[in-house]
Design an enzyme around this catalytic site. Structure first.
Site, PDB file in Angstrom:
ATOM      1  N   HIS A   1      61.303  18.229 -19.702  1.00  0.00           N
ATOM      2  CA  HIS A   1      59.865  19.134 -19.026  1.00  0.00           C
ATOM      3  C   HIS A   1      59.793  19.814 -18.983  1.00  0.00           C
ATOM      4  O   HIS A   1      60.829  20.920 -19.923  1.00  0.00           O
ATOM      5  CB  HIS A   1      60.602  18.651 -17.356  1.00  0.00           C
ATOM      6  CG  HIS A   1      61.118  19.453 -17.421  1.00  0.00           C
ATOM      7  ND1 HIS A   1      61.680  21.092 -16.873  1.00  0.00           N
ATOM      8  CD2 HIS A   1      63.003  19.319 -17.524  1.00  0.00           C
ATOM      9  CE1 HIS A   1      63.409  21.640 -16.519  1.00  0.00           C
ATOM     10  NE2 HIS A   1      63.695  20.579 -17.101  1.00  0.00           N
ATOM     11  N   GLU A   2      57.973  20.378 -18.819  1.00  0.00           N
ATOM     12  CA  GLU A   2      57.352  22.018 -19.576  1.00  0.00           C
ATOM     13  C   GLU A   2      57.531  22.682 -20.706  1.00  0.00           C
ATOM     14  O   GLU A   2      57.834  23.660 -20.372  1.00  0.00           O
ATOM     15  CB  GLU A   2      58.408  22.685 -18.311  1.00  0.00           C
ATOM     16  CG  GLU A   2      57.975  22.787 -17.263  1.00  0.00           C
ATOM     17  CD  GLU A   2      58.806  23.079 -16.228  1.00  0.00           C
ATOM     18  OE1 GLU A   2      58.462  24.059 -15.150  1.00  0.00           O
ATOM     19  OE2 GLU A   2      59.913  22.586 -15.466  1.00  0.00           O
TER      20      GLU A   2
END
Ligand code: COA
Length: 232
Positions: free
Chosen positions: A159-160
């Site tokens: 994520h991210e």
């Protein structure tokens, strides 16, 4: 049918939506890996190009031509709008993929962006043009992948994460969340990068390394915990 994904469109890049004919730049192993994906989604690989003189074609049924001169001769007899290209050259050649992308776009053909049907891409991930996301790879929520990146077999981008242009994540490597990877960097097979780490531009992370600290640009690190490779 697309890869397992919330959406087929990321950063205006269409994944697995190809012109009818595709050429491959690079005539070795990566060509063998991407061709079945391209043909699974309905396009035909019509030619291979490589700068290496006298390289045999990776496919008995597809001709290979040498370099940009060979390409220019070949394209004279083809309708440019019908042709997409995939730069099938693995790392550490991300900068070369970026240069070739510019040259081939200038020649009037378009990069394709592909993902194996078993790859999982979060619906809100953003994927740049010319990326190759291979079998079993994961691209998680809110990650941003630049142009001409390779997320190789079973690699995981969490994520991210932000991958700048021309990055390769080699087979089985794991980026934890909120990792930033600079342009042209290469993360080796099975390496792990811990959360919030920054990997500098053109850095190399050796196979199997565990990266616990930021890696400066251009540096090679290896081992557990990863340390800079210094050659005598
Ligand atoms: C890190 C790497 C780039 C170094 O390559 P290199 O600069 O040619 O280095 P060398 O092979 O000369 O090795 C230098 C030293 O590091 C050691 N070494 C090399 N790679 C290593 C690794 N991944 N982990 C631990 N030690 C490693 C070598 O054994 C050698 O040690 P020595 O000096 O004691 O003999 C390379 O070994 C590597 O890991 N590449 C990633 C390969 C990969 O993931 N490919 C994916 C293909 S899809």
């Amino acid at each position: 049918m697309g890869p397992t994904s919330g959406s087929n469109i990321h950063m205006n890049t269409k994944i697995n939506v190809f012109p009818p004919k595709v050429i491959l730049w690079g005539g070795t192993g990566q060509a063998k890996v991407v061709r079945p994906i391209i043909e699974h989604y309905g396009a035909t690989v019509v030619a291979v190009f490589d700068d290496t003189p006298n390289l045999a074609s990776p496919f008995p049924d597809v001709e290979i031509h040498q370099g940009m001169a060979g390409f220019r001769r070949w394209i004279e007899n083809h309708e440019r709008m019908q042709i997409g290209f995939c730069i099938a050259i693995g790392n550490p050649h991300g900068r070369l993929r970026l240069r070739l992308e510019e040259q081939l776009e200038h020649e009037g053909i378009q990069p394709i962006t592909l993902a194996h049907p078993t790859a999982w891409i979060a619906g809100n991930a953003r994927i740049g043009s010319g990326c190759q996301i291979l079998a079993g790879a994961i691209v998680a929520e809110e990650s941003r992948i630049g142009r001409q990146c390779i997320i190789n077999t079973k690699a995981s981008v969490d994520h991210e994460d932000v991958l700048e242009d021309g990055v390769e994540i080699a087979p089985g490597a794991t980026l934890c969340g909120i990792v930033h990877v600079g342009i042209g960097a290469w993360i080796g097979a099975g390496a792990t990068v811990l959360p919030r780490i920054t990997i500098g531009a053109d850095a190399i992370v050796g196979a199997g390394a565990v990266v616990t600290r930021d890696v400066p640009p251009g540096v090679t690190v290896l081992g557990i915990p990863a340390r800079q490779l210094r050659k005598s």
